[in-house]
Scaffold this motif. Sequence first.
Motif, PDB file in Angstrom:
ATOM      1  N   ILE A  62       0.862  -1.177   0.000  1.00  0.00           N
ATOM      2  CA  ILE A  62       0.000   0.000   0.000  1.00  0.00           C
ATOM      3  C   ILE A  62       0.896   1.222   0.000  1.00  0.00           C
ATOM      4  N   ARG A  63       0.653   2.139  -0.928  1.00  0.00           N
ATOM      5  CA  ARG A  63       1.433   3.363  -1.001  1.00  0.00           C
ATOM      6  C   ARG A  63       0.518   4.575  -0.930  1.00  0.00           C
ATOM      7  N   VAL A  64       0.891   5.532  -0.116  1.00  0.00           N
ATOM      8  CA  VAL A  64       0.210   6.819  -0.027  1.00  0.00           C
ATOM      9  C   VAL A  64       1.205   7.885  -0.451  1.00  0.00           C
ATOM     10  N   ARG A  65       0.886   8.577  -1.524  1.00  0.00           N
ATOM     11  CA  ARG A  65       1.803   9.567  -2.133  1.00  0.00           C
ATOM     12  C   ARG A  65       3.151   8.932  -2.446  1.00  0.00           C
ATOM     13  N   GLY A  66       3.108   7.698  -2.892  1.00  0.00           N
ATOM     14  CA  GLY A  66       4.316   7.002  -3.325  1.00  0.00           C
ATOM     15  C   GLY A  66       5.107   6.329  -2.227  1.00  0.00           C
ATOM     16  N   LEU A  67       4.683   6.464  -0.976  1.00  0.00           N
ATOM     17  CA  LEU A  67       5.426   5.908   0.149  1.00  0.00           C
ATOM     18  C   LEU A  67       4.661   4.785   0.818  1.00  0.00           C
ATOM     19  N   THR A  68       5.390   3.769   1.283  1.00  0.00           N
ATOM     20  CA  THR A  68       4.781   2.767   2.142  1.00  0.00           C
ATOM     21  C   THR A  68       4.950   3.211   3.594  1.00  0.00           C
ATOM     22  N   LEU A  69       4.171   2.606   4.479  1.00  0.00           N
ATOM     23  CA  LEU A  69       4.266   2.953   5.898  1.00  0.00           C
ATOM     24  C   LEU A  69       5.651   2.641   6.444  1.00  0.00           C
ATOM     25  N   LYS A  70       6.241   1.535   6.015  1.00  0.00           N
ATOM     26  CA  LYS A  70       7.564   1.154   6.518  1.00  0.00           C
ATOM     27  C   LYS A  70       8.650   2.103   6.037  1.00  0.00           C
ATOM     28  N   GLU A  71       8.519   2.596   4.819  1.00  0.00           N
ATOM     29  CA  GLU A  71       9.553   3.456   4.251  1.00  0.00           C
ATOM     30  C   GLU A  71       9.652   4.778   5.013  1.00  0.00           C
ATOM     31  N   ASP A  72       8.528   5.375   5.340  1.00  0.00           N
ATOM     32  CA  ASP A  72       8.558   6.678   6.022  1.00  0.00           C
ATOM     33  C   ASP A  72       7.226   6.902   6.736  1.00  0.00           C
ATOM     34  N   PRO A  73       7.102   6.446   7.975  1.00  0.00           N
ATOM     35  CA  PRO A  73       5.803   6.466   8.668  1.00  0.00           C
ATOM     36  C   PRO A  73       5.183   7.849   8.816  1.00  0.00           C
ATOM     37  N   GLU A  74       5.979   8.868   9.147  1.00  0.00           N
ATOM     38  CA  GLU A  74       5.397  10.178   9.446  1.00  0.00           C
ATOM     39  C   GLU A  74       4.741  10.826   8.224  1.00  0.00           C
ATOM     40  N   PRO A  75       5.422  10.966   7.082  1.00  0.00           N
ATOM     41  CA  PRO A  75       4.738  11.550   5.921  1.00  0.00           C
ATOM     42  C   PRO A  75       3.623  10.665   5.383  1.00  0.00           C
ATOM     43  N   TYR A  76       3.747   9.347   5.555  1.00  0.00           N
ATOM     44  CA  TYR A  76       2.677   8.439   5.139  1.00  0.00           C
ATOM     45  C   TYR A  76       1.403   8.763   5.908  1.00  0.00           C
ATOM     46  N   ARG A  77       1.503   8.818   7.238  1.00  0.00           N
ATOM     47  CA  ARG A  77       0.315   9.038   8.072  1.00  0.00           C
ATOM     48  C   ARG A  77      -0.217  10.466   7.962  1.00  0.00           C
ATOM     49  N   SER A  78       0.663  11.433   7.771  1.00  0.00           N
ATOM     50  CA  SER A  78       0.216  12.828   7.724  1.00  0.00           C
ATOM     51  C   SER A  78      -0.461  13.177   6.402  1.00  0.00           C
ATOM     52  N   ALA A  79      -0.406  12.260   5.429  1.00  0.00           N
ATOM     53  CA  ALA A  79      -0.991  12.531   4.115  1.00  0.00           C
ATOM     54  C   ALA A  79      -2.482  12.250   4.065  1.00  0.00           C
ATOM     55  N   PHE A  80      -3.049  11.674   5.129  1.00  0.00           N
ATOM     56  CA  PHE A  80      -4.489  11.395   5.108  1.00  0.00           C
ATOM     57  C   PHE A  80      -5.120  11.695   6.453  1.00  0.00           C
ATOM     58  N   ALA A  81      -6.436  11.852   6.420  1.00  0.00           N
ATOM     59  CA  ALA A  81      -7.249  11.961   7.632  1.00  0.00           C
ATOM     60  C   ALA A  81      -8.349  10.919   7.533  1.00  0.00           C
ATOM     61  N   PHE A  82      -8.729  10.381   8.687  1.00  0.00           N
ATOM     62  CA  PHE A  82      -9.682   9.274   8.726  1.00  0.00           C
ATOM     63  C   PHE A  82     -10.894   9.647   9.571  1.00  0.00           C
ATOM     64  N   VAL A  83     -12.079   9.384   9.027  1.00  0.00           N
ATOM     65  CA  VAL A  83     -13.332   9.546   9.778  1.00  0.00           C
ATOM     66  C   VAL A  83     -13.930   8.167   9.962  1.00  0.00           C
ATOM     67  N   PRO A  84     -13.933   7.619  11.188  1.00  0.00           N
ATOM     68  CA  PRO A  84     -14.456   6.275  11.398  1.00  0.00           C
ATOM     69  C   PRO A  84     -15.973   6.238  11.417  1.00  0.00           C
ATOM     70  N   GLU A  85     -16.515   5.039  11.310  1.00  0.00           N
ATOM     71  CA  GLU A  85     -17.960   4.849  11.341  1.00  0.00           C
ATOM     72  C   GLU A  85     -18.544   5.258  12.691  1.00  0.00           C
ATOM     73  N   SER A  86     -17.861   4.876  13.770  1.00  0.00           N
ATOM     74  CA  SER A  86     -18.313   5.229  15.118  1.00  0.00           C
ATOM     75  C   SER A  86     -17.375   6.279  15.691  1.00  0.00           C
ATOM     76  N   PRO A  87     -17.904   7.433  16.115  1.00  0.00           N
ATOM     77  CA  PRO A  87     -17.042   8.495  16.640  1.00  0.00           C
ATOM     78  C   PRO A  87     -16.309   8.062  17.905  1.00  0.00           C
ATOM     79  N   GLU A  88     -15.023   8.390  17.958  1.00  0.00           N
ATOM     80  CA  GLU A  88     -14.190   8.059  19.108  1.00  0.00           C
ATOM     81  C   GLU A  88     -13.538   9.344  19.615  1.00  0.00           C
ATOM     82  N   LEU A  89     -14.026   9.824  20.738  1.00  0.00           N
ATOM     83  CA  LEU A  89     -13.558  11.090  21.288  1.00  0.00           C
ATOM     84  C   LEU A  89     -13.103  10.910  22.739  1.00  0.00           C
ATOM     85  N   TYR A  90     -12.364  11.911  23.235  1.00  0.00           N
ATOM     86  CA  TYR A  90     -11.947  11.932  24.634  1.00  0.00           C
ATOM     87  C   TYR A  90     -13.017  12.647  25.459  1.00  0.00           C
TER      88      TYR A  90
END
Length: 249
Positions: A62-90
């Motif tokens: 799986i590549r996000v903006r050309g990167l896999t999670l193992k190759e560079d975790p920080e830019p991989y994760r910062s390239a997307f935002a996720f909205v789950p089916e069930s809200p999870e808040l503090y």
Amino acid sequence: MDSILRIEGLYGGYFPHKPVLKNVTFDVRQGEMVGLIGLNGAGKSTTIKHILGLLQPQKGEIRVRGLTLKEDPEPYRSAFAFVPESPELYEELTIREHLELTARAYGLKEAEWERRMERLLGTFRMKEKLGSFSGHLSKGMKQKVMIMNAFLVEPPLYIIDEPFLGLDPLGIRSLLDLMVEMKRQGASFLISSHILSTIERYCDRFVVLHQGEIAAQGPLEQILEAAGLRQGTLDDAFCRLVAGGGSPA
């Protein structure tokens, strides 16, 4: 168009040697909305968990903006935002504190996230709830907070799982309008939803998952063709495909 998200030959699941997903391959291109659809248990949530990094592929990548999670975790994760089916808040944080926490995690400057926050609060009619703790909110309001957190950071890719559950009609319209606006600015969307009539109107392409495999993918015309239909709706094609009337693609 460049692929923001690329999934290639993905096999994966919860137990070794028992993959839920089998040879799943598709992409999401820049400025595109892709609908991920399937019956309960088809593998939609499992696919999303692999993209998020909560599950590791047994095979494929799986590549996000050309990167896999193992190759560079920080830019991989910062390239997307996720909205789950069930809200999870503090429960111990207010709406404002949730938004501030998200903004700081993504490195947004205060003036910028304050401006975006005010706009989102107006869009979802939540200004009066800014100081409320999440434990005092309805499910629909909690979902709006999750949505605002995702759109606050304005990432290249949004991954949204059943976004309309719990939202009132005005909330649904506000979300759809916001998605269209962000798409015009170049953002990409992967949307999992059972409300086929809605995503048919908004998505450019579709991926139909059935029993962990891709039964069809492409724009509506290709989905209809795969289902053996000359014309019809996404719902018509989907029902034909998952009932065994179509041919795998």
